[in-house]
Design an enzyme around this catalytic site. Structure first.
Site, PDB file in Angstrom:
ATOM      1  N   ASN A 101      -8.638  -1.026  -5.676  1.00  0.00           N
ATOM      2  CA  ASN A 101     -10.087  -1.231  -5.614  1.00  0.00           C
ATOM      3  C   ASN A 101     -10.527  -2.530  -6.288  1.00  0.00           C
ATOM      4  OD1 ASN A 101     -10.766   1.183  -4.246  1.00  0.00           O
ATOM      5  ND2 ASN A 101     -10.299   2.301  -6.117  1.00  0.00           N
ATOM      6  N   GLU A 122      -4.811   9.051  -6.248  1.00  0.00           N
ATOM      7  CA  GLU A 122      -5.576   8.117  -7.080  1.00  0.00           C
ATOM      8  C   GLU A 122      -5.856   8.662  -8.477  1.00  0.00           C
ATOM      9  OE1 GLU A 122      -8.360   5.667  -4.898  1.00  0.00           O
ATOM     10  OE2 GLU A 122      -9.513   5.348  -6.708  1.00  0.00           O
ATOM     11  N   HIS A 153     -13.781  -4.082  -5.467  1.00  0.00           N
ATOM     12  CA  HIS A 153     -14.544  -3.122  -4.666  1.00  0.00           C
ATOM     13  C   HIS A 153     -15.791  -2.578  -5.376  1.00  0.00           C
ATOM     14  CE1 HIS A 153     -11.146  -3.437  -2.054  1.00  0.00           C
ATOM     15  NE2 HIS A 153     -11.576  -2.521  -1.231  1.00  0.00           N
ATOM     16  N   ARG A 166      -3.283   3.827  -8.057  1.00  0.00           N
ATOM     17  CA  ARG A 166      -3.950   3.575  -6.773  1.00  0.00           C
ATOM     18  C   ARG A 166      -5.319   2.917  -6.968  1.00  0.00           C
ATOM     19  NH1 ARG A 166      -3.895   7.461  -1.321  1.00  0.00           N
ATOM     20  NH2 ARG A 166      -5.057   6.002  -0.030  1.00  0.00           N
ATOM     21  N   LYS A 184       0.844  -1.205   0.000  1.00  0.00           N
ATOM     22  CA  LYS A 184       0.000   0.000   0.000  1.00  0.00           C
ATOM     23  C   LYS A 184       0.874   1.248   0.000  1.00  0.00           C
ATOM     24  CE  LYS A 184      -4.041   2.334   1.216  1.00  0.00           C
ATOM     25  NZ  LYS A 184      -5.290   2.392   1.932  1.00  0.00           N
ATOM     26  N   HIS A 205     -17.513  -5.161   5.001  1.00  0.00           N
ATOM     27  CA  HIS A 205     -16.838  -4.652   3.808  1.00  0.00           C
ATOM     28  C   HIS A 205     -15.890  -5.714   3.212  1.00  0.00           C
ATOM     29  CE1 HIS A 205     -14.851  -1.855   1.150  1.00  0.00           C
ATOM     30  NE2 HIS A 205     -13.678  -2.153   1.707  1.00  0.00           N
TER      31      HIS A 205
HETATM   32  N1  LIG Z   1      -9.150   5.304   4.713  1.00  0.00           N
HETATM   33  C1  LIG Z   1      -9.029   4.255   3.936  1.00  0.00           C
HETATM   34  O1  LIG Z   1      -8.152   4.171   3.070  1.00  0.00           O
HETATM   35  C2  LIG Z   1      -9.972   3.099   4.153  1.00  0.00           C
HETATM   36  C3  LIG Z   1      -9.727   1.874   3.525  1.00  0.00           C
HETATM   37  C4  LIG Z   1     -10.592   0.805   3.803  1.00  0.00           C
HETATM   38  C5  LIG Z   1     -11.663   0.977   4.666  1.00  0.00           C
HETATM   39  N2  LIG Z   1     -11.877   2.193   5.245  1.00  0.00           N
HETATM   40  C6  LIG Z   1     -12.988   2.398   6.183  1.00  0.00           C
HETATM   41  O2  LIG Z   1     -12.762   1.563   7.296  1.00  0.00           O
HETATM   42  C7  LIG Z   1     -14.013   1.321   7.941  1.00  0.00           C
HETATM   43  C8  LIG Z   1     -14.077  -0.138   8.335  1.00  0.00           C
HETATM   44  O3  LIG Z   1     -13.043  -0.387   9.262  1.00  0.00           O
HETATM   45  P1  LIG Z   1     -13.045  -1.694  10.189  1.00  0.00           P
HETATM   46  O4  LIG Z   1     -13.344  -2.884   9.371  1.00  0.00           O
HETATM   47  O5  LIG Z   1     -11.782  -1.646  10.964  1.00  0.00           O
HETATM   48  O6  LIG Z   1     -14.344  -1.482  11.094  1.00  0.00           O
HETATM   49  P2  LIG Z   1     -14.599  -0.845  12.536  1.00  0.00           P
HETATM   50  O7  LIG Z   1     -13.725   0.303  12.787  1.00  0.00           O
HETATM   51  O8  LIG Z   1     -16.074  -0.643  12.616  1.00  0.00           O
HETATM   52  O9  LIG Z   1     -14.180  -2.031  13.530  1.00  0.00           O
HETATM   53  C9  LIG Z   1     -14.910  -3.237  13.485  1.00  0.00           C
HETATM   54  C10 LIG Z   1     -15.395  -3.660  14.875  1.00  0.00           C
HETATM   55  O10 LIG Z   1     -14.306  -4.220  15.603  1.00  0.00           O
HETATM   56  C11 LIG Z   1     -14.226  -3.611  16.912  1.00  0.00           C
HETATM   57  N3  LIG Z   1     -12.821  -3.687  17.267  1.00  0.00           N
HETATM   58  C12 LIG Z   1     -11.805  -2.947  16.753  1.00  0.00           C
HETATM   59  N4  LIG Z   1     -10.633  -3.402  17.216  1.00  0.00           N
HETATM   60  C13 LIG Z   1     -10.890  -4.414  18.084  1.00  0.00           C
HETATM   61  C14 LIG Z   1     -10.083  -5.278  18.856  1.00  0.00           C
HETATM   62  N5  LIG Z   1      -8.745  -5.250  18.779  1.00  0.00           N
HETATM   63  N6  LIG Z   1     -10.706  -6.192  19.640  1.00  0.00           N
HETATM   64  C15 LIG Z   1     -12.062  -6.279  19.654  1.00  0.00           C
HETATM   65  N7  LIG Z   1     -12.879  -5.517  18.918  1.00  0.00           N
HETATM   66  C16 LIG Z   1     -12.297  -4.592  18.123  1.00  0.00           C
HETATM   67  C17 LIG Z   1     -14.799  -2.241  16.719  1.00  0.00           C
HETATM   68  O11 LIG Z   1     -15.270  -1.724  17.934  1.00  0.00           O
HETATM   69  C18 LIG Z   1     -15.935  -2.521  15.725  1.00  0.00           C
HETATM   70  O12 LIG Z   1     -17.056  -2.993  16.432  1.00  0.00           O
HETATM   71  C19 LIG Z   1     -15.082   1.738   6.950  1.00  0.00           C
HETATM   72  O13 LIG Z   1     -15.676   2.929   7.409  1.00  0.00           O
HETATM   73  C20 LIG Z   1     -14.321   1.979   5.648  1.00  0.00           C
HETATM   74  O14 LIG Z   1     -14.915   2.991   4.866  1.00  0.00           O
HETATM   75  C21 LIG Z   1     -11.050   3.248   5.009  1.00  0.00           C
END
Ligand SMILES: NC(=O)c1ccc[n+]([C@@H]2O[C@H](COP(=O)([O-])OP(=O)(O)OC[C@H]3O[C@@H](n4cnc5c(N)ncnc54)[C@H](O)[C@@H]3O)[C@@H](O)[C@H]2O)c1
Length: 358
Positions: free
Chosen positions: A244, A236, A247, A240, A226, A264
């Site tokens: 996706n 992008e 996606h 980049r 990445k 996701h």
């Molecule tokens: N900025 C970027 O480049 C990018 C890329 C991909 C995804 N995203 C975004 O990321 C988000 C999804 O992130 P995610 O999948 O991490 O979801 P999330 O942040 O909702 O975390 C998932 C769940 O796991 C729990 N959790 C987190 N760490 C934990 C741990 N160590 N132990 C127990 N529980 C834990 C959280 O409380 C939550 O309930 C989306 O909003 C998506 O749009 C951003």
């Protein structure tokens, strides 16, 4: 604490470190990257009881506070970004303050967005605790929040000052969230590195057992991949977009099922299989490679077949994708494992065909 791995993200004149290792939350190294007199920790109500105290301990006597958001995607709102900005104001944060994001991608995106806008941009440090955040969202500087009209519609590019990945935090991550993160790990092999893909096939059991060494290696490879792509194409405008892969199909499935039904990473797993099958139907890639992808994702316990949905409804959603140009469907397809490509003008009938009978 086992040895940590360091990766440098270089964006022209700007650079920042990613450090990967078990136990890094308690390590003073991330604290040492904070430059100013104030820090605000942003986290959620599932992560806070597990890890917030350790982060506060590491901050020691530095003036700091914490904002604890409700867990989950529905908290990624402008209102909650405003809560973080209000907390910065209460703290008396000046331009040398830092926001510390402790949690998954939701916390990282929202905290990064608040950091991008407070006084036109202050430092933020990522302490990701989900596998998805470790291998994807914490690196690369895309920050933002959702609107009722759609996901990630408001945001800013704002690179973190540092990313510290404490792999020991994965011990508490629910299995479904863990597998969803593995889908993004598979993606890096699928789009650009056949040898890494083969390494994942050989190490799938170790990764399923959350073996510390295998995990550190998979996370480091993903972050290097990445970081390399982001260094070459931060905004992008070209390469980049390859990140996706799967996606466009995945986002359409997520939206059509109603957000929350599929995680996701699960939607991306199905989307990658659809993109691979479409590639072989179009004569661009060997069908055996789709089979290998499907098999590897299944070993990680990920779904590989789309839930029942109307192909035309999915196609209509795919048309809304930001990557399309002049109304033509622009998709990331592949020539086979390790070799993704941007295909600018994909025939609707072929896409409908793969959606109707993958
Ligand atoms: N900025 C970027 O480049 C990018 C890329 C991909 C995804 N995203 C975004 O990321 C988000 C999804 O992130 P995610 O999948 O991490 O979801 P999330 O942040 O909702 O975390 C998932 C769940 O796991 C729990 N959790 C987190 N760490 C934990 C741990 N160590 N132990 C127990 N529980 C834990 C959280 O409380 C939550 O309930 C989306 O909003 C998506 O749009 C951003």
């Amino acid at each position: 604490m086992s040895a940590s791995i360091d990766i440098d993200v270089a964006l022209g004149e700007r650079r920042y470190p990613i450090r990967i290792g078990a136990g890094l939350l308690d390590d003073g190294a991330w604290r040492a990257t904070l430059r100013g007199r104030h820090a605000l920790v942003v986290t959620d109500d599932r992560v806070a009881p597990l890890y917030l105290a350790r982060v506060r301990d590491a901050l020691g006597t530095l003036a700091h506070d914490a904002v604890v958001l409700p867990a989950g995607e529905s908290a990624k709102t402008l209102d909650n970004a405003a809560r973080v900005l209000d907390a910065l104001a209460r703290l008396g944060a000046s331009r040398d303050a830092a926001v510390v994001a402790l949690g998954g991608g939701v916390v990282g995106d929202l905290a990064g967005f608040a950091a991008a806008t407070w006084m036109r941009g202050i430092d933020f440090v990522q302490l990701p605790t989900t596998l998805l955040a470790m291998v994807d969202s914490s690196v690369g500087g895309k920050t933002g929040v959702n609107l009722a009209a759609g996901k990630n519609l408001v945001g800013a590019f704002h690179q973190p000052r540092a990313v510290f990945i404490d792999t020991a935090t994965l011990a508490t991550l629910p299995q479904r969230e863990y597998a969803a993160g593995l889908a993004e790990v598979v993606k890096y092999g699928a789009i650009g590195d056949a040898a890494f893909f083969a390494w994942l096939e050989a190490n799938a059991d170790a990764l399923n057992a959350r073996d510390e060494d295998a995990l550190a290696e998979a996370i480091a490879f993903s972050c290097r991949c990445k970081a390399g792509v982001v260094a070459r194409d931060e905004r992008e405008e070209g390469e980049r977009a390859l990140l996706n892969f799967g996606h466009t199909f995945g986002h359409a499935l997520e939206a059509e099922q109603g957000y929350g039904a599929l995680l996701h990473g699960e939607a991306v797993a199905i989307g990658m299989v659809l993109a691979a099958s479409l590639s072989s139907r179009l004569g661009r890639a060997p069908a055996e490679d789709t089979e290998r992808l499907l098999h590897l994702l299944s070993r990680f316990g990920l779904p590989v077949e789309p839930p029942r949905a109307e192909p035309d409804a999915l196609l209509a959603r795919m048309r809304l994708d930001k990557k399309n140009v002049s109304g033509r469907l622009r998709l990331i397809l592949w020539r086979g494992i390790g070799n993704a490509e941007i295909v600018p003008d994909v025939d609707d009938a072929a896409v409908r065909g793969v959606l109707a009978a993958p």
